[in-house]
Design a protein around this motif. Sequence first.
Motif, PDB file in Angstrom:
ATOM      1  N   LEU A   1       2.783   6.022   2.771  1.00 23.29           N
ATOM      2  CA  LEU A   1       1.500   4.971   2.672  1.00 23.29           C
ATOM      3  C   LEU A   1       0.532   5.660   1.748  1.00 23.29           C
ATOM      4  CD1 LEU A   1       0.668   2.303   3.688  1.00 23.29           C
ATOM      5  CD2 LEU A   1      -0.457   3.581   5.368  1.00 23.29           C
ATOM      6  N   ALA A   2      -0.035   5.089   0.760  1.00 31.74           N
ATOM      7  CA  ALA A   2      -1.045   5.466  -0.115  1.00 31.74           C
ATOM      8  C   ALA A   2      -2.455   4.718   0.367  1.00 31.74           C
ATOM      9  CB  ALA A   2      -1.025   5.179  -1.591  1.00 31.74           C
TER      10      ALA A   2
ATOM     11  N   VAL B   1      -2.228  11.475  -4.698  1.00 22.30           N
ATOM     12  CA  VAL B   1      -3.574  11.868  -5.301  1.00 22.30           C
ATOM     13  C   VAL B   1      -3.890  10.922  -6.246  1.00 22.30           C
ATOM     14  CG1 VAL B   1      -4.497  13.728  -6.853  1.00 22.30           C
ATOM     15  CG2 VAL B   1      -2.721  14.178  -5.440  1.00 22.30           C
ATOM     16  N   HIS B   2      -5.193  10.592  -6.162  1.00 25.12           N
ATOM     17  CA  HIS B   2      -5.809   9.316  -7.127  1.00 25.12           C
ATOM     18  C   HIS B   2      -7.141   9.829  -7.519  1.00 25.12           C
ATOM     19  CE1 HIS B   2      -6.598   5.410  -8.559  1.00 25.12           C
ATOM     20  NE2 HIS B   2      -7.963   5.224  -7.977  1.00 25.12           N
ATOM     21  N   GLY B   3      -7.280   9.815  -8.982  1.00 22.55           N
ATOM     22  CA  GLY B   3      -8.444  10.117  -9.648  1.00 22.55           C
ATOM     23  C   GLY B   3      -8.866  11.673  -9.389  1.00 22.55           C
ATOM     24  N   GLY B   4      -7.730  12.350  -9.144  1.00 18.33           N
ATOM     25  CA  GLY B   4      -7.978  13.896  -8.799  1.00 18.33           C
ATOM     26  C   GLY B   4      -8.395  14.458  -7.749  1.00 18.33           C
ATOM     27  N   GLU B   5      -8.157  13.279  -6.910  1.00 12.45           N
ATOM     28  CA  GLU B   5      -8.805  13.482  -5.230  1.00 12.45           C
ATOM     29  C   GLU B   5      -7.588  13.108  -4.424  1.00 12.45           C
ATOM     30  OE1 GLU B   5     -12.054  11.816  -2.087  1.00 12.45           O
ATOM     31  OE2 GLU B   5     -11.821  11.015  -4.105  1.00 12.45           O
ATOM     32  N   LEU B   6      -7.325  14.244  -3.430  1.00 10.63           N
ATOM     33  CA  LEU B   6      -6.206  13.851  -2.513  1.00 10.63           C
ATOM     34  C   LEU B   6      -6.609  12.703  -1.490  1.00 10.63           C
ATOM     35  CD1 LEU B   6      -3.369  14.667  -1.378  1.00 10.63           C
ATOM     36  CD2 LEU B   6      -4.892  16.291   0.188  1.00 10.63           C
ATOM     37  N   VAL B   7      -5.777  11.661  -1.598  1.00 10.81           N
ATOM     38  CA  VAL B   7      -6.134  10.485  -0.692  1.00 10.81           C
ATOM     39  C   VAL B   7      -5.408  10.368   0.625  1.00 10.81           C
ATOM     40  CG1 VAL B   7      -7.177   9.143  -2.467  1.00 10.81           C
ATOM     41  CG2 VAL B   7      -4.739   8.946  -1.898  1.00 10.81           C
ATOM     42  N   ARG B   8      -4.077  10.719   0.642  1.00  8.69           N
ATOM     43  CA  ARG B   8      -3.296  10.859   2.011  1.00  8.69           C
ATOM     44  C   ARG B   8      -2.215  11.926   1.587  1.00  8.69           C
ATOM     45  NH1 ARG B   8      -2.589   6.298   5.370  1.00  8.69           N
ATOM     46  NH2 ARG B   8      -4.597   5.314   5.264  1.00  8.69           N
ATOM     47  N   ALA B   9      -2.004  12.526   2.916  1.00 12.39           N
ATOM     48  CA  ALA B   9      -1.025  13.715   2.943  1.00 12.39           C
ATOM     49  C   ALA B   9       0.109  13.134   3.996  1.00 12.39           C
ATOM     50  CB  ALA B   9      -1.638  14.824   3.006  1.00 12.39           C
TER      51      ALA B   9
ATOM     52  N   HIS C   1      -3.937   0.357   1.334  1.00 16.28           N
ATOM     53  CA  HIS C   1      -4.107  -0.906   0.792  1.00 16.28           C
ATOM     54  C   HIS C   1      -4.981  -0.815  -0.384  1.00 16.28           C
ATOM     55  CE1 HIS C   1      -1.246  -3.122   3.503  1.00 16.28           C
ATOM     56  NE2 HIS C   1      -1.539  -2.049   4.169  1.00 16.28           N
ATOM     57  N   ALA C   2      -6.132  -0.136  -0.204  1.00 14.32           N
ATOM     58  CA  ALA C   2      -7.052  -0.206  -1.107  1.00 14.32           C
ATOM     59  C   ALA C   2      -6.571   0.297  -2.705  1.00 14.32           C
ATOM     60  CB  ALA C   2      -8.424   0.788  -0.616  1.00 14.32           C
ATOM     61  N   LEU C   3      -5.698   0.935  -2.643  1.00 11.64           N
ATOM     62  CA  LEU C   3      -5.020   1.390  -3.941  1.00 11.64           C
ATOM     63  C   LEU C   3      -3.840   0.543  -4.468  1.00 11.64           C
ATOM     64  CD1 LEU C   3      -4.729   5.351  -3.097  1.00 11.64           C
ATOM     65  CD2 LEU C   3      -6.493   4.157  -4.539  1.00 11.64           C
ATOM     66  N   THR C   4      -3.443  -0.481  -3.814  1.00 14.87           N
ATOM     67  CA  THR C   4      -2.668  -1.442  -4.322  1.00 14.87           C
ATOM     68  C   THR C   4      -2.898  -2.011  -5.625  1.00 14.87           C
ATOM     69  OG1 THR C   4      -2.169  -2.213  -1.964  1.00 14.87           O
ATOM     70  CG2 THR C   4      -1.629  -3.836  -3.934  1.00 14.87           C
ATOM     71  N   GLY C   5      -1.632  -1.731  -6.371  1.00 11.87           N
ATOM     72  CA  GLY C   5      -1.864  -1.926  -7.854  1.00 11.87           C
ATOM     73  C   GLY C   5      -2.312  -0.929  -8.758  1.00 11.87           C
ATOM     74  N   GLN C   6      -2.549   0.170  -8.350  1.00 13.71           N
ATOM     75  CA  GLN C   6      -3.098   1.374  -8.945  1.00 13.71           C
ATOM     76  C   GLN C   6      -2.437   2.494  -9.068  1.00 13.71           C
ATOM     77  OE1 GLN C   6      -7.304   2.466  -8.424  1.00 13.71           O
ATOM     78  NE2 GLN C   6      -7.641   1.046  -7.125  1.00 13.71           N
ATOM     79  N   VAL C   7      -2.353   3.195  -9.997  1.00 13.51           N
ATOM     80  CA  VAL C   7      -1.240   4.605 -10.285  1.00 13.51           C
ATOM     81  C   VAL C   7      -1.604   5.443  -9.464  1.00 13.51           C
ATOM     82  CG1 VAL C   7      -0.143   5.655 -11.698  1.00 13.51           C
ATOM     83  CG2 VAL C   7      -0.370   3.441 -12.357  1.00 13.51           C
ATOM     84  N   VAL C   8      -1.043   5.943  -8.838  1.00 10.07           N
ATOM     85  CA  VAL C   8      -1.461   7.519  -7.825  1.00 10.07           C
ATOM     86  C   VAL C   8      -0.412   8.544  -8.476  1.00 10.07           C
ATOM     87  CG1 VAL C   8      -2.265   6.342  -5.983  1.00 10.07           C
ATOM     88  CG2 VAL C   8       0.011   6.870  -6.069  1.00 10.07           C
TER      89      VAL C   8
ATOM     90  N   GLY D   1       0.716  -1.111  -0.020  1.00 13.32           N
ATOM     91  CA  GLY D   1       0.041  -0.025  -0.003  1.00 13.32           C
ATOM     92  C   GLY D   1       0.739   1.468   0.106  1.00 13.32           C
ATOM     93  N   SER D   2       2.164   1.093  -0.260  1.00  7.45           N
ATOM     94  CA  SER D   2       3.052   2.466  -0.190  1.00  7.45           C
ATOM     95  C   SER D   2       3.629   2.623  -1.596  1.00  7.45           C
ATOM     96  CB  SER D   2       4.308   1.988   0.646  1.00  7.45           C
ATOM     97  OG  SER D   2       3.721   1.814   1.856  1.00  7.45           O
ATOM     98  N   VAL D   3       3.991   4.085  -1.498  1.00  7.02           N
ATOM     99  CA  VAL D   3       4.819   4.425  -3.011  1.00  7.02           C
ATOM    100  C   VAL D   3       6.127   4.970  -2.663  1.00  7.02           C
ATOM    101  CG1 VAL D   3       2.593   5.171  -4.049  1.00  7.02           C
ATOM    102  CG2 VAL D   3       3.599   6.494  -2.812  1.00  7.02           C
ATOM    103  N   SER D   4       6.928   4.636  -3.409  1.00  8.57           N
ATOM    104  CA  SER D   4       8.482   5.328  -3.081  1.00  8.57           C
ATOM    105  C   SER D   4       8.538   6.608  -3.793  1.00  8.57           C
ATOM    106  CB  SER D   4       9.377   4.180  -3.635  1.00  8.57           C
ATOM    107  OG  SER D   4      10.821   4.866  -3.780  1.00  8.57           O
ATOM    108  N   PHE D   5       9.149   7.608  -2.905  1.00  7.66           N
ATOM    109  CA  PHE D   5       8.939   8.910  -3.432  1.00  7.66           C
ATOM    110  C   PHE D   5      10.460   9.531  -3.043  1.00  7.66           C
ATOM    111  CE2 PHE D   5       8.239  13.536  -3.243  1.00  7.66           C
ATOM    112  CZ  PHE D   5       7.915  13.626  -4.429  1.00  7.66           C
TER     113      PHE D   5
END
Lengths: 356, 326
Positions: free
Chosen positions: B264-265, B286-294, B267-274, B254-258
């Motif tokens: 952490l983005a 950001v996912h789908g134009g919406e801020l999901v985590r900060a 677990h619900a977004l696992t496998g998706q591009v953010v 559920g995480s992204v490397s930056f």
Amino acid sequence: VVSPTNANPSSHGRAAWRAAVDDEDEHHHLTTVEGWRQFVADAPRPPALLPTSRWERLEGADRLADDEARLDYHTRLGVVATSALRQVVHTGRRLTLLNRHAISARRGLIVSGAAGTGKTTAITQFGKTHELADRQRHPDLDRIPVVYVTVPPAATPRMLAVEFARFLGLPITARANITDVIEAVCGVCCDTRTALVLVDEIHNLQLSTRNGAEVSDTLKYFSERIPATFVYAGVDVERAGLFSGTRGQQLAGRFGLIPTVAFPYQDEWKGLVATLEDALRLHRHQPGALVRLDRYLHQRTGGMIGSLSHLLRGAAIEAILDGSEQLTKHTLEAVGLDHAAHRHGTTGTRRQPAHP
Amino acid sequence: MSPRAIPEALRPLPIRVRPRPAETVASYVVRLARANHLQPSHLHAYLCGPPDWFGAADLGRLAVLCGRPLSVLQRALTGPAPARQPTPEPVGGPPRPQTPARTPKPRHTTDLAATIRHDTQPLGTSAAPAIPTSQPAPAWVASPMAASNGRIVDRKVTSTGVISYAGANYSVGRAFTGQMVQVTCPDGMVQISRGGEPLRAWSRRHPPAKDAAIRPDRSHHRGEVAIDQACRLAPLDDLVADPRVVHRLVDPTGSVSFAGCYYLAGHALTGQVVGVRCAGGIVQVVHGGELVRAWRQRHTPQQEQRMLQRPNIQQRTANARPLTSP
């Protein structure tokens, strides 16, 4: 029961026939509630039979429209109220009244006979009569007073339950198990006040097989859950073992049997031929020509009303298409019949009497 | 087994149900299914139609099944049924199994009658446990800051379809699992919305004293920033034109490397591009134009500079996709 009558032709009738011809591509089945309702609402009236002189002057589109209307009419030709049909309607009517307040062990009816003796016609006309009477008392479309299903070949309980659901228009996905389907069917039938369940092709039910026994149990369960009178129809069911074994004995104890057999060459047969001849709409046909051929027709069809109807309708359509506009022995000879009737005509075997 | 095994022309259901004014599609589908003695989930999957039998109910199919013109349904019913976001399959990997979306069900049969009875009543006038809301959005959604206590907090819907607020659980619906919703509690009503669209409203079940102690963000992760606070600090208006936005594929944790750190983005977004960017010391996912985590920035400026020189290095890997692909 719809009987052919000599109704006066009218422009409204011609318009109705024109609409019927235009809608000929719409196929409706009795095994869906929409098709059944159309069957119940369908009251075909004979098309206008123009004077011969006026008909001969018709040209082009007018002649084509007249022929099309009469062709479409002769594809159906109405239903004749035979003695077997009347017996089914009267007995069924009595049973529905007897079962009105029954809470279990409702009585039923089985119509059994050879192919082409009018079993399906009898039970569907009974269903039509019942639904028309119900509509008069309750003129809203929220009721489904009659359910008509056929037993599919090699049926399983789920297949039969899905047949009920298909008639009612319930969407059944593969995720739904048989309990879901039965619950939906029974719930909808109770809510829509179903009082008559017609099950055709009951001879597909083989009680000697496991699936057949389970389907019989499913039908029994339906009859317990749905407060309705069940009417079965099938080919020679008493010989197919439907009344043998424990389940068969239970069926035999609750269901009355009405046999449908071929007509003997008696007054009823002659009356049947005369009624069908009156229903014809041919411009050059001489009244009484078919009545004079009644013995030939009986030999040709073996006394089977289905074969007789097919023969006369086919010959009438042929007469319209070739322009002869009359039925003669030569015209009748040109129409091929089913194998059973053909075998009877060549061997001349006698069938059992109509009413033992 | 899939419902696609039964191809059949659509036919009207035997028992018709009249839609109520401003009723939601989901509510109408449930009432229609109950009236015809069908499982609501089965009817919902049937209304979604082929090929996936999944997602939001198709109004055209619903119009046929309920025997009413499509224009009548469009006029009477409000927004579509909530659909679960389908997960794009990873490149080169096996397709993910899809399951039909479930219509939120009442927890108890006796609740059903109360739910149906009250689903057309305005918010705040009913004592029913759950009140599906309707459009147009109530005032508390249109101007959230005007709510009585002025506090709107973000919550993530758990896998059981609930959120936790002030020590009590409030149901949102399994269809919203993994999504962020906004919660406020004015006048003894817990009101839940998502992106300005009202979802549910419940009578308050938590002690009023807990309202004051409520944390703006429910995250247990140290360094996480509340969504509304992150939006104020770094607005998303210029997101499309911002060259600092990079895109990342959410890994199985559920995480992204930056910029050399993991954020952490979910677990619900696992496998998706953010999309990920760092603005004002806050890393926004950001996912789908919406801020999901900060998150508060954990990487160093040097790490970010090196990363921006090669912003989309993950594109060369097998599982990265352009930002606009989802």
